[in-house]
Design an enzyme around this catalytic site. Structure first.
Site, PDB file in Angstrom:
ATOM      1  N   LYS A 201       0.848  -1.189   0.000  1.00 39.95           N
ATOM      2  CA  LYS A 201       0.000   0.000   0.000  1.00 39.95           C
ATOM      3  C   LYS A 201       0.885   1.241   0.000  1.00 39.95           C
ATOM      4  CE  LYS A 201      -3.583   2.380   2.591  1.00 39.95           C
ATOM      5  NZ  LYS A 201      -4.612   2.277   3.622  1.00 39.95           N
ATOM      6  N   LYS A 254      -2.373  -1.716  -3.849  1.00 41.32           N
ATOM      7  CA  LYS A 254      -3.144  -0.487  -3.822  1.00 41.32           C
ATOM      8  C   LYS A 254      -2.238   0.745  -3.881  1.00 41.32           C
ATOM      9  CE  LYS A 254      -6.003   1.666  -0.412  1.00 41.32           C
ATOM     10  NZ  LYS A 254      -6.365   1.626   0.946  1.00 41.32           N
TER      11      LYS A 254
HETATM   12  C1  PBG Z   1      -7.593   3.127   5.504  1.00 43.59           C
HETATM   13  C2  PBG Z   1      -7.816   3.055   4.050  1.00 43.59           C
HETATM   14  C3  PBG Z   1      -7.664   4.041   3.069  1.00 43.59           C
HETATM   15  C4  PBG Z   1      -8.119   3.499   1.877  1.00 43.59           C
HETATM   16  C5  PBG Z   1      -8.507   2.190   2.150  1.00 43.59           C
HETATM   17  N1  PBG Z   1      -8.293   1.923   3.493  1.00 43.59           N
HETATM   18  C6  PBG Z   1      -7.245   5.452   3.178  1.00 43.59           C
HETATM   19  C7  PBG Z   1      -5.883   5.822   3.511  1.00 43.59           C
HETATM   20  O1  PBG Z   1      -4.990   5.003   3.682  1.00 43.59           O
HETATM   21  O2  PBG Z   1      -5.694   7.029   3.666  1.00 43.59           O
HETATM   22  C8  PBG Z   1      -8.199   4.209   0.563  1.00 43.59           C
HETATM   23  C9  PBG Z   1      -9.174   3.644  -0.402  1.00 43.59           C
HETATM   24  C10 PBG Z   1      -9.556   4.558  -1.521  1.00 43.59           C
HETATM   25  O3  PBG Z   1      -8.939   5.606  -1.750  1.00 43.59           O
HETATM   26  O4  PBG Z   1     -10.522   4.222  -2.222  1.00 43.59           O
HETATM   27  N2  PBG Z   1      -6.292   3.247   5.950  1.00 43.59           N
END
Ligand code: PBG
Length: 329
Positions: A201, A254
């Site tokens: 991520k 992601k």
């Molecule tokens: C929680 C999380 C996030 C997303 C999924 N889980 C936000 C972040 O890390 O700031 C983002 C998903 C999206 O942008 O659709 N940590």
């Protein structure tokens, strides 16, 4: 063999011919729809930067789940907007937390027979400061504490699994969280609950609209001390390696479209199920172009999903899940 003997256009001349030789396919069952659960009844509040995406009260979420199930969507990924936030993210692991209540209602509805219920495990929607872990502040300096956050994440995962989550999906990016969560799940007799780890991520600008949808923007600083630097593919492989060693059953990559090379590299290297998350900003920029009439809606949507699948993702978390399932159906 060269032209004129080989003519690649022979196999492109009609739709049945193209269909016969198509290498990559999408199916509704491989699409996962994110839902944002909020308090109240009859609430269906559109997220301004994400047309077609709503904050839904539990009763409305059940209706949404039923329509997703009818279209053959594979599952839901659940996020929560709690009534109150605090430093300990109490709402994330509370017995009557918003996602816990949502899970029970969804389980009781017919939709859950067809849909996998995946619970996102993170603290940022529930902490008053909006960070994904416990914050220690000293004057202007602050630290997102790793090890003390693990206890809360584990508690959250156990609570969500008990409430009916078929899969728990940690997205916080603390080190060691998969092992901690596995340990606690097993201790509580939840050894059959799989972990889908957001192993890779990146700290991304493309999460912007999500932070409006989930009301989870950090109140100070940013997430770069725990999410990965977008420049680092090798580090992503190390993250995945570690999460698998800690017991992750599946991994999630992601964002998706700006990181297709990372998805491909992971697919070639790891023999585990891999999903990718087409995140809020990817959705929002397509929607903005659709609204302007600058892109053909259905074709651009399907092409974006196909690119993620072709890169190597077996399943895709996408805000287009219902619309794409409809188009495929
Ligand atoms: C929680 C999380 C996030 C997303 C999924 N889980 C936000 C972040 O890390 O700031 C983002 C998903 C999206 O942008 O659709 N940590």
């Amino acid at each position: 063999m060269e032209y004129p003997i080989t003519r690649l256009r022979r196999l492109r001349r009609s739709e049945p011919m193209r269909s016969l030789v198509r290498e990559t396919h999408l199916e509704p069952g491989a699409l996962i729809l994110p839902l944002f659960l909020c308090e109240g009844e009859g609430v269906r509040r559109e997220v301004s930067s994400m047309p077609g995406v709503f904050n839904l009260s539990v009763d409305e979420a059940v209706k949404e789940a039923e329509s997703a199930a009818a279209l053959g969507v594979g599952g839901l990924l659940l996020f929560g907007l709690p009534a109150e936030k605090d430093e300990q993210a109490t709402g994330a692991w509370a017995e009557d937390g918003i996602v816990q209540r949502g899970l029970r209602a969804l389980k009781a509805s017919g939709a859950a027979k067809k849909l996998l219920l995946i619970a996102d495990v993170c603290l940022c929607e529930y902490t008053s400061h909006g960070h994904c872990g416990i914050v220690k502040k000293q004057g202007e300096e602050y630290e997102i504490e790793n090890d003390s956050s693990l206890a809360l994440l584990s508690k959250t995962a156990v609570s969500l699994a008990r409430a009916g989550a078929d899969i728990v999906a940690p997205s916080d990016m603390m080190d060691g969280r998969v092992a901690a969560i596995r340990d606690h799940l097993d201790d509580e007799g939840l050894e059959q609950t799989p972990i889908l780890s957001y192993a890779s991520k990146f700290a991304s600008a493309f999460y912007g609209p999500f932070r409006e949808a989930a009301d989870s923007a950090p109140q100070f600083g940013d997430r770069r001390s725990y999410q990965m630097d977008g420049a680092n593919l090798r580090e992503a492989m190390r993250e995945i390696d570690l999460d698998l060693a800690e017991g992750a059953d599946m991994i999630l990559m992601k964002p998706a479209m700006p990181y297709l090379d990372v998805i491909r590299a992971a697919r070639e290297r790891f023999d585990v199920p891999i999903g990718a998350y087409q995140v809020s900003g990817e959705y929002a920029m397509l929607q903005a172009a659709f609204a302007k009439g600058w892109l053909d809606r259905q074709r651009a949507m399907m092409e974006s999903l196909l690119s993620i699948r072709r890169a190597g993702a077996g399943f895709i978390v996408t805000y287009f899940a219902k619309e794409a399932a409809k188009a495929l159906g």
